[in-house]
Design an enzyme around this catalytic site. Structure first.
Site, short mmCIF file in Angstrom:
data_model
loop_
_atom_site.label_atom_id
_atom_site.label_comp_id
_atom_site.label_asym_id
_atom_site.label_seq_id
_atom_site.Cartn_x
_atom_site.Cartn_y
_atom_site.Cartn_z
N SER A 1 9.09 6.84 -4.19
CA SER A 1 8.52 7.46 -2.98
C SER A 1 9.40 8.58 -2.44
O SER A 1 10.63 8.52 -2.54
CB SER A 1 8.35 6.42 -1.88
OG SER A 1 7.57 5.35 -2.32
N GLU B 1 3.07 -12.74 -14.84
CA GLU B 1 2.33 -13.49 -13.81
C GLU B 1 2.38 -12.74 -12.47
O GLU B 1 3.43 -12.36 -12.00
CB GLU B 1 2.98 -14.87 -13.67
CG GLU B 1 2.12 -15.90 -13.03
CD GLU B 1 2.41 -16.03 -11.54
OE1 GLU B 1 1.45 -15.86 -10.77
OE2 GLU B 1 3.56 -16.28 -11.18
C1 LIG Z 1 9.39 -2.42 3.15
C2 LIG Z 1 9.11 -1.30 2.21
C3 LIG Z 1 9.84 -1.20 1.04
C4 LIG Z 1 9.60 -0.15 0.16
N1 LIG Z 1 10.39 -0.06 -0.97
C5 LIG Z 1 10.22 1.01 -1.79
C6 LIG Z 1 11.10 1.19 -2.92
O1 LIG Z 1 12.00 0.37 -3.18
N2 LIG Z 1 10.94 2.29 -3.70
C7 LIG Z 1 9.95 3.21 -3.47
O2 LIG Z 1 9.83 4.16 -4.23
N3 LIG Z 1 9.11 3.09 -2.39
C8 LIG Z 1 9.24 2.00 -1.55
N4 LIG Z 1 8.42 1.88 -0.45
C9 LIG Z 1 7.46 2.94 -0.15
C10 LIG Z 1 6.01 2.54 -0.33
O3 LIG Z 1 5.65 2.50 -1.69
C11 LIG Z 1 5.17 3.58 0.45
O4 LIG Z 1 5.53 3.45 1.82
C12 LIG Z 1 3.69 3.36 0.30
O5 LIG Z 1 3.29 3.64 -1.02
C13 LIG Z 1 2.90 4.24 1.28
O6 LIG Z 1 3.30 5.56 1.20
P1 LIG Z 1 3.70 6.39 2.51
O7 LIG Z 1 4.66 5.57 3.31
O8 LIG Z 1 4.15 7.73 2.06
O9 LIG Z 1 2.38 6.51 3.36
P2 LIG Z 1 1.18 7.54 3.09
O10 LIG Z 1 0.80 7.49 1.65
O11 LIG Z 1 1.54 8.86 3.68
O12 LIG Z 1 0.04 6.88 3.94
C14 LIG Z 1 -0.08 7.04 5.36
C15 LIG Z 1 -1.36 6.37 5.81
O13 LIG Z 1 -2.49 7.03 5.17
C16 LIG Z 1 -3.25 6.08 4.45
N5 LIG Z 1 -3.77 6.69 3.22
C17 LIG Z 1 -3.07 7.42 2.32
N6 LIG Z 1 -3.87 7.81 1.29
C18 LIG Z 1 -5.10 7.29 1.56
C19 LIG Z 1 -6.34 7.33 0.87
N7 LIG Z 1 -6.48 7.96 -0.31
N8 LIG Z 1 -7.40 6.67 1.43
C20 LIG Z 1 -7.26 6.00 2.61
N9 LIG Z 1 -6.12 5.95 3.32
C21 LIG Z 1 -5.04 6.58 2.79
C22 LIG Z 1 -2.29 4.97 4.11
O14 LIG Z 1 -2.96 3.75 3.84
C23 LIG Z 1 -1.44 4.91 5.37
O15 LIG Z 1 -2.10 4.16 6.36
C24 LIG Z 1 8.61 0.82 0.44
C25 LIG Z 1 7.88 0.72 1.63
C26 LIG Z 1 8.12 -0.32 2.51
C27 LIG Z 1 7.32 -0.39 3.77
#
Ligand SMILES: Cc1cc2nc3c(=O)[nH]c(=O)nc-3n(C[C@H](O)[C@H](O)[C@H](O)COP(=O)(O)OP(=O)(O)OC[C@H]3O[C@@H](n4cnc5c(N)ncnc54)[C@H](O)[C@@H]3O)c2cc1C
Length: 406
Positions: free
Chosen positions: A140, A255
């Site tokens: 991310s 799993e």
């Molecule tokens: C506790 C925690 C641990 C994590 N650990 C890791 C890690 O170790 N390594 C790593 O790489 N990442 C990690 N992440 C990141 C995580 O994978 C991302 O936060 C997640 O994929 C969401 O991306 P974003 O935060 O950029 O939100 P965004 O993608 O910007 O989303 C923002 C909002 O828009 C909504 N949204 C986005 N696209 C759509 C769509 N197409 N349709 C409808 N709604 C949409 C989302 O649901 C959300 O509500 C972690 C996150 C958390 C919270």
């Protein structure tokens, strides 16, 4: 789905239960949630005796092949069947026994197993199993989460190295990790899914900076990671250049029932029911007589049962050889994580003012070792990490219900 264990599976369940009865100390089973032992390592903030315990525990699990139960035996794993992995997870969860796991076991190791060179396999896989190497996942970025293929971190070829610049975010466990898996853009002119390469990188590489991010539960779990002219040898590519997106999408047939989560939900509801029973008279909200609270607890109890059934459904799909769960895994993730939030909200209603005490509070010991307070805050992230609820709903809509894309 046959809910019963076969004779062989019952014997295996008894073996796991016997091991845990004999070996798991009470101070570990009753630990506060924020110790975060699930990654097979203790966080820096956990007491030294717990860190020592985890080293010893990892060794004991590996003696049985239970450190990496899903990995093939040739790579040091247990080679267990899907149903045996399910049983192991269930028995460990009932006793709150820590597992090995995390990014090394679940992501880096399996990807190296499938796409790595022999040298990478020989060097890295044994260190993941032994716990010598903790891993973290740098996918991310501030502008790339759900839409991961938009990532901008650049890796530019320079002789036998790549030079990497950019920023990653939400990197869980980077503060403890020795190695990372990294997705970086190697061809900015290609369509966005096709110019990404999958690297493995030593966390000590010059130019890597890890900065802590403190979450809503005041706990240091994830980080920002910055790359400034970090040199990565070409030998550290996994698979082919520009094919990283496809490696990151590899669905591994391990799993994925999350029975541990369903068992945890049931345990928490049972603990809350016990608390409500024990505090009928002296607690200000006279819990035993509070009708809306009674109904809330009943609903959570039923929902925890539904989550268990979903886990059974997934393991039954996986147990049919070669079948990977698709939208069913999204249904279970969506339901389980939203249920978790409801359970801890109910927990705060049940505990009333006691709910403000956490494991670190001075004075009276908090009910359930502060677990409700901590998890009420921590569970906010459950519906984001591993793919947000909205993304799960999109998957269920298109792949499960066959609805057209928006
Ligand atoms: C506790 C925690 C641990 C994590 N650990 C890791 C890690 O170790 N390594 C790593 O790489 N990442 C990690 N992440 C990141 C995580 O994978 C991302 O936060 C997640 O994929 C969401 O991306 P974003 O935060 O950029 O939100 P965004 O993608 O910007 O989303 C923002 C909002 O828009 C909504 N949204 C986005 N696209 C759509 C769509 N197409 N349709 C409808 N709604 C949409 C989302 O649901 C959300 O509500 C972690 C996150 C958390 C919270």
């Amino acid at each position: 789905m046959d809910f019963h264990d076969s004779e062989r599976e019952s014997a295996f369940r008894a073996e796991v239960a016997g091991f845990l009865e004999a070996e798991l100390p009470a101070f570990i089973a009753e630990r506060p949630s924020e110790w975060g032992l699930f990654n097979g390592s203790a966080a820096a903030s956990t007491p030294p005796e717990v860190r020592e315990f985890m080293r010893m525990w990892t060794g004991k699990l590996n003696e049985h092949g239970w450190g990496a139960p899903a990995w093939p035996k040739e790579h040091g794993g247990g080679g267990l069947s899907v149903k045996e992995q399910f049983i192991l997870s269930e028995e460990f969860a009932w006793r709150r026994a820590p597992r090995s796991g995390g990014i090394g076991h679940g992501w880096a190791g399996p990807t190296i197993m499938v796409y790595g060179t022999q040298e990478q396999k020989d060097d890295l896989l044994p260190k993941i199993i032994s716990g010598e190497h903790n891993w973290c996942q740098l996918f991310s970025e501030p502008g790339a989460g759900s839409d991961l293929a938009s990532l901008q971190t650049r890796a530019v070829r320079d002789g036998d190295d790549y030079v990497v610049n950019g920023q990653k975010i939400w990197t869980s466990g980077a503060q403890h990790a020795k190695w990372m898996i990294l997705l970086a853009r190697t061809d900015p002119d290609a369509p966005k899914h096709r110019g990404i390469t999958y690297f493995i990188v030593d966390m000590k590489s010059p130019g890597v900076t890890v900065r802590p991010l403190i979450n809503a539960a005041y706990s240091h779990e994830f980080n920002e990671v910055f790359f400034e002219d970090v040199r990565i040898p070409r030998a550290n590519i996994i698979g082919d250049e520009n094919r990283g997106w496809y490696l990151a999408q590899t669905t591994l047939s391990f799993e994925r029932s999350n029975i541990g989560g369903a068992v945890g939900a049931r345990q928490t509801v049972e603990d809350l029911v016990k608390f409500a029973r024990d505090h009928r008279i002296d607690h200000q909200s006279t819990l035993g007589h509070n009708v809306s609270l009674r109904h809330e607890l009943v609903e959570r109890f039923v929902e925890a049962g539904v989550a268990t059934m979903m886990s059974f459904k997934i393991v039954s799909i996986q147990a049919k050889e070669g079948v990977a769960p698709g939208h069913e895994a999204s249904v279970a993730k969506l339901y389980g994580t939203e249920l978790n939030q409801r359970i801890y909200r109910t927990g705060m209603h049940v505990l009333g003012l006691y709910g403000q005490l956490d494991a670190k509070s001075a004075g009276p010991k908090p009910p359930m070792n502060g677990r409700i307070n901590y998890m009420y805050l921590r569970s906010i992230a459950n519906t984001i990490e591993g793919g947000t609820s909205e993304i799960q709903r999109n998957i269920i809509a298109t792949r499960g219900l066959g609805l057209p894309r928006a």
